[in-house]
Design a protein around this motif. Structure first.
Motif, PDB file in Angstrom:
ATOM      1  N   TYR A 190       0.826  -1.207   0.000  1.00  0.00           N
ATOM      2  CA  TYR A 190       0.000   0.000   0.000  1.00  0.00           C
ATOM      3  C   TYR A 190       0.860   1.257   0.000  1.00  0.00           C
ATOM      4  CZ  TYR A 190      -3.859  -3.143   1.239  1.00  0.00           C
ATOM      5  OH  TYR A 190      -4.800  -4.149   1.251  1.00  0.00           O
ATOM      6  N   LEU A 191       1.919   1.282   0.786  1.00  0.00           N
ATOM      7  CA  LEU A 191       2.787   2.464   0.826  1.00  0.00           C
ATOM      8  C   LEU A 191       3.442   2.712  -0.531  1.00  0.00           C
ATOM      9  CD1 LEU A 191       4.555   2.102   4.309  1.00  0.00           C
ATOM     10  CD2 LEU A 191       2.916   3.878   3.628  1.00  0.00           C
ATOM     11  N   SER A 192       3.848   1.648  -1.208  1.00  0.00           N
ATOM     12  CA  SER A 192       4.459   1.805  -2.533  1.00  0.00           C
ATOM     13  C   SER A 192       3.494   2.467  -3.513  1.00  0.00           C
ATOM     14  CB  SER A 192       4.901   0.447  -3.070  1.00  0.00           C
ATOM     15  OG  SER A 192       5.908  -0.122  -2.268  1.00  0.00           O
ATOM     16  N   LYS A 193       2.237   2.050  -3.473  1.00  0.00           N
ATOM     17  CA  LYS A 193       1.235   2.634  -4.361  1.00  0.00           C
ATOM     18  C   LYS A 193       0.956   4.090  -3.996  1.00  0.00           C
ATOM     19  CE  LYS A 193      -1.033  -1.797  -5.244  1.00  0.00           C
ATOM     20  NZ  LYS A 193      -2.228  -2.650  -5.029  1.00  0.00           N
ATOM     21  N   ILE A 194       0.874   4.380  -2.716  1.00  0.00           N
ATOM     22  CA  ILE A 194       0.591   5.743  -2.262  1.00  0.00           C
ATOM     23  C   ILE A 194       1.733   6.689  -2.649  1.00  0.00           C
ATOM     24  CG2 ILE A 194       0.305   7.176  -0.197  1.00  0.00           C
ATOM     25  CD1 ILE A 194      -1.099   4.693   1.062  1.00  0.00           C
ATOM     26  N   LEU A 195       2.965   6.232  -2.535  1.00  0.00           N
ATOM     27  CA  LEU A 195       4.107   7.058  -2.921  1.00  0.00           C
ATOM     28  C   LEU A 195       4.040   7.432  -4.397  1.00  0.00           C
ATOM     29  CD1 LEU A 195       7.016   5.203  -1.072  1.00  0.00           C
ATOM     30  CD2 LEU A 195       6.179   7.504  -0.552  1.00  0.00           C
ATOM     31  N   LEU A 196       3.695   6.457  -5.241  1.00  0.00           N
ATOM     32  CA  LEU A 196       3.661   6.701  -6.687  1.00  0.00           C
ATOM     33  C   LEU A 196       2.538   7.643  -7.094  1.00  0.00           C
ATOM     34  CD1 LEU A 196       4.393   3.112  -8.057  1.00  0.00           C
ATOM     35  CD2 LEU A 196       5.871   5.132  -8.239  1.00  0.00           C
ATOM     36  N   GLU A 197       1.496   7.713  -6.301  1.00  0.00           N
ATOM     37  CA  GLU A 197       0.333   8.528  -6.663  1.00  0.00           C
ATOM     38  C   GLU A 197       0.542  10.018  -6.432  1.00  0.00           C
ATOM     39  OE1 GLU A 197      -2.837   4.935  -5.576  1.00  0.00           O
ATOM     40  OE2 GLU A 197      -2.686   6.701  -4.300  1.00  0.00           O
ATOM     41  N   ASP A 198       1.548  10.375  -5.670  1.00  0.00           N
ATOM     42  CA  ASP A 198       1.808  11.786  -5.371  1.00  0.00           C
ATOM     43  C   ASP A 198       3.112  12.204  -6.044  1.00  0.00           C
ATOM     44  OD1 ASP A 198       2.353  14.293  -4.323  1.00  0.00           O
ATOM     45  OD2 ASP A 198       1.733  13.768  -2.293  1.00  0.00           O
ATOM     46  N   PRO A 199       3.080  13.211  -6.937  1.00  0.00           N
ATOM     47  CA  PRO A 199       4.306  13.649  -7.621  1.00  0.00           C
ATOM     48  C   PRO A 199       5.416  14.048  -6.652  1.00  0.00           C
ATOM     49  CG  PRO A 199       2.375  14.625  -8.658  1.00  0.00           C
ATOM     50  CD  PRO A 199       1.889  13.961  -7.399  1.00  0.00           C
ATOM     51  N   ASP A 203       9.353   9.844  -6.655  1.00  0.00           N
ATOM     52  CA  ASP A 203      10.745   9.465  -6.919  1.00  0.00           C
ATOM     53  C   ASP A 203      11.421   8.827  -5.714  1.00  0.00           C
ATOM     54  OD1 ASP A 203      10.774  11.762  -5.397  1.00  0.00           O
ATOM     55  OD2 ASP A 203      12.598  12.563  -6.335  1.00  0.00           O
ATOM     56  N   LEU A 204      10.677   8.617  -4.630  1.00  0.00           N
ATOM     57  CA  LEU A 204      11.236   7.976  -3.441  1.00  0.00           C
ATOM     58  C   LEU A 204      11.010   6.470  -3.494  1.00  0.00           C
ATOM     59  CD1 LEU A 204      10.065  10.467  -0.648  1.00  0.00           C
ATOM     60  CD2 LEU A 204      12.329  10.334  -1.746  1.00  0.00           C
ATOM     61  N   HIS A 205      11.960   5.724  -2.979  1.00  0.00           N
ATOM     62  CA  HIS A 205      11.870   4.271  -2.967  1.00  0.00           C
ATOM     63  C   HIS A 205      12.143   3.748  -1.558  1.00  0.00           C
ATOM     64  CE1 HIS A 205      11.694   3.955  -7.383  1.00  0.00           C
ATOM     65  NE2 HIS A 205      12.525   4.980  -7.368  1.00  0.00           N
ATOM     66  N   MET A 206      11.508   2.643  -1.213  1.00  0.00           N
ATOM     67  CA  MET A 206      11.627   2.087   0.128  1.00  0.00           C
ATOM     68  C   MET A 206      12.727   1.034   0.207  1.00  0.00           C
ATOM     69  SD  MET A 206       7.748   1.682   1.624  1.00  0.00           S
ATOM     70  CE  MET A 206       7.194   0.655   0.274  1.00  0.00           C
ATOM     71  N   ILE A 207      13.436   1.070   1.326  1.00  0.00           N
ATOM     72  CA  ILE A 207      14.389   0.023   1.670  1.00  0.00           C
ATOM     73  C   ILE A 207      14.089  -0.393   3.101  1.00  0.00           C
ATOM     74  CG2 ILE A 207      16.806  -0.578   2.080  1.00  0.00           C
ATOM     75  CD1 ILE A 207      17.581   1.422  -0.064  1.00  0.00           C
ATOM     76  N   GLY A 208      13.748  -1.659   3.290  1.00  0.00           N
ATOM     77  CA  GLY A 208      13.431  -2.159   4.620  1.00  0.00           C
ATOM     78  C   GLY A 208      14.411  -3.230   5.051  1.00  0.00           C
ATOM     79  N   ARG A 209      14.934  -3.104   6.266  1.00  0.00           N
ATOM     80  CA  ARG A 209      15.871  -4.086   6.802  1.00  0.00           C
ATOM     81  C   ARG A 209      15.725  -4.154   8.321  1.00  0.00           C
ATOM     82  NH1 ARG A 209      20.245  -5.135   3.125  1.00  0.00           N
ATOM     83  NH2 ARG A 209      21.557  -5.811   4.853  1.00  0.00           N
ATOM     84  N   THR A 210      15.995  -5.317   8.871  1.00  0.00           N
ATOM     85  CA  THR A 210      16.031  -5.460  10.322  1.00  0.00           C
ATOM     86  C   THR A 210      17.345  -4.891  10.842  1.00  0.00           C
ATOM     87  OG1 THR A 210      14.656  -7.449  10.254  1.00  0.00           O
ATOM     88  CG2 THR A 210      15.956  -7.094  12.238  1.00  0.00           C
ATOM     89  N   VAL A 211      17.273  -4.085  11.871  1.00  0.00           N
ATOM     90  CA  VAL A 211      18.460  -3.443  12.428  1.00  0.00           C
ATOM     91  C   VAL A 211      19.375  -4.482  13.071  1.00  0.00           C
ATOM     92  CG1 VAL A 211      19.252  -1.902  14.284  1.00  0.00           C
ATOM     93  CG2 VAL A 211      17.398  -1.186  12.752  1.00  0.00           C
ATOM     94  N   VAL A 212      20.671  -4.301  12.862  1.00  0.00           N
ATOM     95  CA  VAL A 212      21.700  -5.116  13.496  1.00  0.00           C
ATOM     96  C   VAL A 212      22.257  -4.334  14.675  1.00  0.00           C
ATOM     97  CG1 VAL A 212      23.966  -6.196  13.202  1.00  0.00           C
ATOM     98  CG2 VAL A 212      22.285  -6.283  11.339  1.00  0.00           C
ATOM     99  N   TYR A 213      22.497  -5.013  15.798  1.00  0.00           N
ATOM    100  CA  TYR A 213      22.997  -4.336  16.993  1.00  0.00           C
ATOM    101  C   TYR A 213      24.450  -4.729  17.231  1.00  0.00           C
ATOM    102  CZ  TYR A 213      18.142  -3.216  17.611  1.00  0.00           C
ATOM    103  OH  TYR A 213      16.872  -2.729  17.397  1.00  0.00           O
ATOM    104  N   GLY A 214      25.307  -3.728  17.217  1.00  0.00           N
ATOM    105  CA  GLY A 214      26.737  -3.974  17.384  1.00  0.00           C
ATOM    106  C   GLY A 214      27.494  -2.665  17.334  1.00  0.00           C
ATOM    107  N   PRO A 215      28.831  -2.709  17.403  1.00  0.00           N
ATOM    108  CA  PRO A 215      29.635  -1.483  17.374  1.00  0.00           C
ATOM    109  C   PRO A 215      29.545  -0.805  16.018  1.00  0.00           C
ATOM    110  CG  PRO A 215      31.037  -3.429  17.262  1.00  0.00           C
ATOM    111  CD  PRO A 215      29.662  -3.924  17.547  1.00  0.00           C
ATOM    112  N   LYS A 216      29.512   0.536  16.029  1.00  0.00           N
ATOM    113  CA  LYS A 216      29.456   1.315  14.799  1.00  0.00           C
ATOM    114  C   LYS A 216      30.774   2.047  14.538  1.00  0.00           C
ATOM    115  CE  LYS A 216      25.772   3.677  13.814  1.00  0.00           C
ATOM    116  NZ  LYS A 216      24.627   4.592  13.861  1.00  0.00           N
TER     117      LYS A 216
END
Length: 291
Positions: A190-199, A203-216
């Motif tokens: 649904y979010l992908s469709k909503i993003l495309l419907e608004d000029p 041009d934004l694209h989604m990237i989803g990932r589970t966060v890793v916990y460790g030293p940065k």
């Protein structure tokens, strides 16, 4: 890291070269523990294609849960969804060090350089040149702080858990006593469709990932004659946007970013949040309630 992505590097803006032929005095930096001699700040920015962005998204969990103040529950179950920014999750008050807005490392990674004797005979990195410089009396002689910023939505992996919510509240988030759980596949669709419907957001694209916990942050002991090689901006971005301190492992975070392919990581600081109100988002909700 896939060899293909190692080629996806673009130089961020750098400061003019300069030399400092004398000792460096203390420069207190409160965002990390310890004193810093020289601090260089640099924004990571690079380009990705749509196909490359899709390959960076990991398999999404079946459900994700957002925790919130009860005052937001009614609008959320009607289809409200908000993307803040990575920089907005960093602490506004440097004296605070708990809760979701207490992570001083949010949106940044630091590289610290030191020599065995404290003398930088010749040093070149990120626009800084040091020649015959002795840095003493500080814990972190030369620090490069790398910053990334994109639109960001934070949830927890899996269905609602009372124990997890109580744990969140006990760790500086006592305002959280409501929750909404989503069918992740439906939500992303649904979010992908909503993003495309608004000029404004097409041009934004989604990237989803589970966060890793460790030293940065990384610490290097280098020779007194040192020149840094080109940096892999993609690797830095992934390690900054999707890695958090183990102190926040109780959040069990699934992070969803909205990125502009021509400027990944370089959203302007202070950019307003993106807010969506759409009944289709409500259709992705499978459970909601109060603690």
């Amino acid at each position: 890291m896939n060899r293909r992505y190692r080629k996806l590097m673009a130089s961020a803006s750098t400061s003019p070269l300069y030399s400092i032929p004398y000792n460096i005095t203390r420069n207190k930096d409160q965002s990390r523990t310890g004193n810093v001699g020289i601090l260089i700040k640099k924004t990571i920015q690079f380009t990705l294609t749509k196909d490359e962005i899709e390959q960076l998204s990991a398999d999404a969990p079946q459900q994700i849960t957002r925790h919130m103040d009860p005052k937001h529950l009614n609008s959320t179950v009607k289809g409200y969804f908000r993307f803040g920014t990575i920089d907005s999750y960093a602490p506004a008050d440097k004296k605070l060090n708990s809760g979701r807005f207490g992570d001083y490392q949010e949106g940044t990674t630091r590289e610290t350089f030191r020599t065995r004797g404290g003398i930088f005979k010749k040093f070149e990195a990120d626009g800084l040149v040091l020649q015959d410089v002795h840095i003493s009396g500080v814990e972190h002689p030369v620090v490069v702080e790398l910053t990334v910023n994109d639109y960001c939505s934070c949830s927890s992996v899996g269905p609602y858990s009372r124990g997890r919510l109580e744990n969140l509240r006990q760790k500086g988030n006592d305002e959280l006593s409501a929750f909404v759980t989503y069918d992740t596949r439906k939500l992303l669709d649904y979010l992908s469709k909503i993003l495309l419907e608004d000029p404004k957001t097409a041009d934004l694209h989604m990237i989803g990932r589970t966060v890793v916990y460790g030293p940065k942050d990384r610490h290097w002991t280098i020779e007194d004659d040192f020149k840094a090689s080109d940096r892999d901006n993609l690797a830095v971005w992934l390690g900054t946007a999707f890695v958090k301190s183990p102190a926040y492992a109780h959040e069990e975070e699934y992070r969803l970013l909205l990125v502009a392919p021509q400027g990944v990581g370089a959203l302007a600081a202070g950019t307003d949040a993106l807010e969506f109100r759409d009944s289709r988002i409500a259709d992705a909700i499978v459970h909601h309630g109060l603690l």
